[in-house]
Design a protein around this motif. Structure first.
Motif, short mmCIF file in Angstrom:
data_model
loop_
_atom_site.label_atom_id
_atom_site.label_comp_id
_atom_site.label_asym_id
_atom_site.label_seq_id
_atom_site.Cartn_x
_atom_site.Cartn_y
_atom_site.Cartn_z
N HIS A 1 0.82 -1.22 0.00
CA HIS A 1 0.00 0.00 0.00
C HIS A 1 0.85 1.27 0.00
N MET A 2 1.96 1.22 0.69
CA MET A 2 2.81 2.41 0.75
C MET A 2 3.65 2.59 -0.51
N PHE A 3 4.01 1.47 -1.15
CA PHE A 3 4.85 1.53 -2.34
C PHE A 3 4.28 0.58 -3.41
N PRO A 4 3.11 0.90 -3.98
CA PRO A 4 2.44 -0.01 -4.92
C PRO A 4 3.22 -0.27 -6.20
N ALA A 5 4.15 0.61 -6.55
CA ALA A 5 4.93 0.43 -7.78
C ALA A 5 6.04 -0.60 -7.64
N VAL A 6 6.32 -1.02 -6.41
CA VAL A 6 7.39 -1.99 -6.18
C VAL A 6 6.86 -3.40 -6.47
N PRO A 7 7.51 -4.15 -7.37
CA PRO A 7 7.06 -5.51 -7.70
C PRO A 7 7.12 -6.43 -6.48
N THR A 8 6.27 -7.43 -6.46
CA THR A 8 6.17 -8.33 -5.31
C THR A 8 7.49 -9.00 -4.99
N ILE A 9 8.25 -9.33 -6.00
CA ILE A 9 9.52 -10.02 -5.78
C ILE A 9 10.51 -9.17 -4.99
N LYS A 10 10.28 -7.85 -4.95
CA LYS A 10 11.16 -6.94 -4.22
C LYS A 10 10.61 -6.55 -2.85
N LEU A 11 9.43 -7.05 -2.50
CA LEU A 11 8.83 -6.64 -1.24
C LEU A 11 9.60 -7.11 0.01
N PRO A 12 10.21 -8.29 0.01
CA PRO A 12 11.02 -8.65 1.19
C PRO A 12 12.15 -7.65 1.45
N GLU A 13 12.81 -7.19 0.40
CA GLU A 13 13.87 -6.20 0.55
C GLU A 13 13.28 -4.85 0.99
N LEU A 14 12.12 -4.49 0.44
CA LEU A 14 11.46 -3.25 0.85
C LEU A 14 11.10 -3.32 2.33
N ALA A 15 10.59 -4.44 2.79
CA ALA A 15 10.23 -4.60 4.20
C ALA A 15 11.46 -4.42 5.09
N ARG A 16 12.59 -4.98 4.66
CA ARG A 16 13.82 -4.84 5.43
C ARG A 16 14.23 -3.36 5.53
N ARG A 17 14.09 -2.63 4.44
CA ARG A 17 14.46 -1.22 4.43
C ARG A 17 13.52 -0.39 5.31
N ILE A 18 12.24 -0.72 5.29
CA ILE A 18 11.28 -0.01 6.14
C ILE A 18 11.61 -0.26 7.61
N ASP A 19 11.88 -1.51 7.97
CA ASP A 19 12.22 -1.85 9.35
C ASP A 19 13.48 -1.12 9.81
N GLU A 20 14.40 -0.96 8.89
CA GLU A 20 15.67 -0.30 9.22
C GLU A 20 15.51 1.20 9.33
N ALA A 21 14.73 1.80 8.43
CA ALA A 21 14.56 3.25 8.41
C ALA A 21 13.56 3.74 9.44
N ILE A 22 12.50 2.95 9.68
CA ILE A 22 11.43 3.36 10.61
C ILE A 22 11.12 2.21 11.55
N PRO A 23 12.01 1.86 12.46
CA PRO A 23 11.78 0.72 13.35
C PRO A 23 10.57 0.90 14.26
N GLU A 24 10.18 2.15 14.49
CA GLU A 24 9.05 2.42 15.39
C GLU A 24 7.69 2.26 14.72
N LEU A 25 7.68 2.04 13.42
CA LEU A 25 6.41 1.94 12.68
C LEU A 25 5.63 0.71 13.16
N GLU A 26 4.37 0.92 13.57
CA GLU A 26 3.54 -0.19 14.04
C GLU A 26 3.18 -1.11 12.87
N LYS A 27 3.32 -2.40 13.09
CA LYS A 27 3.03 -3.38 12.03
C LYS A 27 2.05 -4.42 12.58
N LYS A 28 0.81 -4.34 12.16
CA LYS A 28 -0.19 -5.33 12.57
C LYS A 28 -0.05 -6.56 11.68
N SER A 29 -0.09 -7.73 12.29
CA SER A 29 0.12 -8.98 11.57
C SER A 29 -1.16 -9.45 10.89
N THR A 30 -0.99 -10.13 9.76
CA THR A 30 -2.15 -10.66 9.04
C THR A 30 -2.64 -11.95 9.69
#
Length: 260
Positions: free
Chosen positions: A230-259
């Protein structure tokens, strides 16, 4: 933190590019699952075919979602062709799904978000709502979509009717199996594709739920990195694990509700 602030804090634009290998994976991920499921069904092994059919459906969702956001790494025609083929094989007009999905990103969980209607329901309510959900996305696209959307929806629906009609007329048992399983999958979309990733997020609709468990993401083909999508819809699914790692690193305080 606003969406714009998150966009500025996370490096993501380089993730939009796909290598030749990644383009091949994203555009062919459905094929082995479909071929195995159909082959098993052809020989009458319907029970054994079910998990492969489920993985075909899941990878089909991944493929068309990337197609919605022009993230398959292919040209306009090949992207359209991918959406069309998946429409016939998944028994739903994918362009109708696309129209509502783009609106879902724009009007997330508001009255104008028809895709997201089941997010505010109970889990069992979302399951029961499934057939209505599928009818509604076609109706809304035909009512509100432009000429191209309407033409694509009609073309896909006619092709689906022809596919189902031929399968029924000639009693092609393995295709009838496929049709039944795909319809069940479509009727569960309001639960799996909407409720699981958006329930109890109406206070902050932009913060969808996500999944950080490694093995769960592997068996779901990274389709539950929904906060990231939702935050980065242009990023292909295959790159989402790397995107998640970058989000966790840049904004560790961001609340993440689990599915799940």
């Amino acid at each position: 933190m606003t969406h714009q602030e998150i966009l500025k804090k996370v490096e993501w634009k380089d993730l939009r590019s796909l290598s030749i290998r990644e383009v091949f994976i994203e555009n062919n991920l459905t094929i082995p699952w479909f071929l195995i499921s159909i082959t098993l069904a052809y020989f009458g092994y319907y029970i054994f075919a079910l998990p492969f059919s489920a993985f075909f459906f899941l990878t089909g969702l991944r493929q068309v979602q990337n197609g919605f956001h022009n993230s398959l790494g292919t040209n306009k025609f090949l992207t359209w062709l991918s959406l069309y083929i998946n429409s016939v094989l998944m028994l739903v007009s994918i362009h109708a799904v696309k129209f509502n999905h783009i609106r879902h990103h724009k009007y997330c969980l508001t009255d104008q978000d028809y895709e997201g209607k089941s997010a505010g329901m109970s889990w069992y309510g979302a399951i029961l709502y499934g057939p209505v959900h599928m009818f509604l996305i076609h109706k809304i696209t035909l009512q509100l979509g432009n000429k191209n959307y309407r033409r694509n929806v009609v073309t896909e629906l006619l092709s689906i009717v022809a596919f189902a009609g031929i399968s029924l007329y000639f009693n092609i048992h393995f295709l009838l199996y496929h049709i039944i399983v795909m319809l069940i999958g479509e009727f569960l979309m309001a639960f799996f594709a909407v409720w699981t990733v958006h329930h109890d997020t109406h206070d902050s609709p932009e913060y969808a739920r996500t999944q950080r468990n490694g093995w769960k993401n592997k068996i779901t083909f990274s389709m539950f990195y929904h906060l990231e999508h939702h935050m980065f819809p242009a990023v292909p699914t295959i790159k989402l694990p790397e995107l998640a790692r970058r989000i966790d690193e840049a904004i560790p305080e961001l609340e993440k509700k689990s599915t799940f």
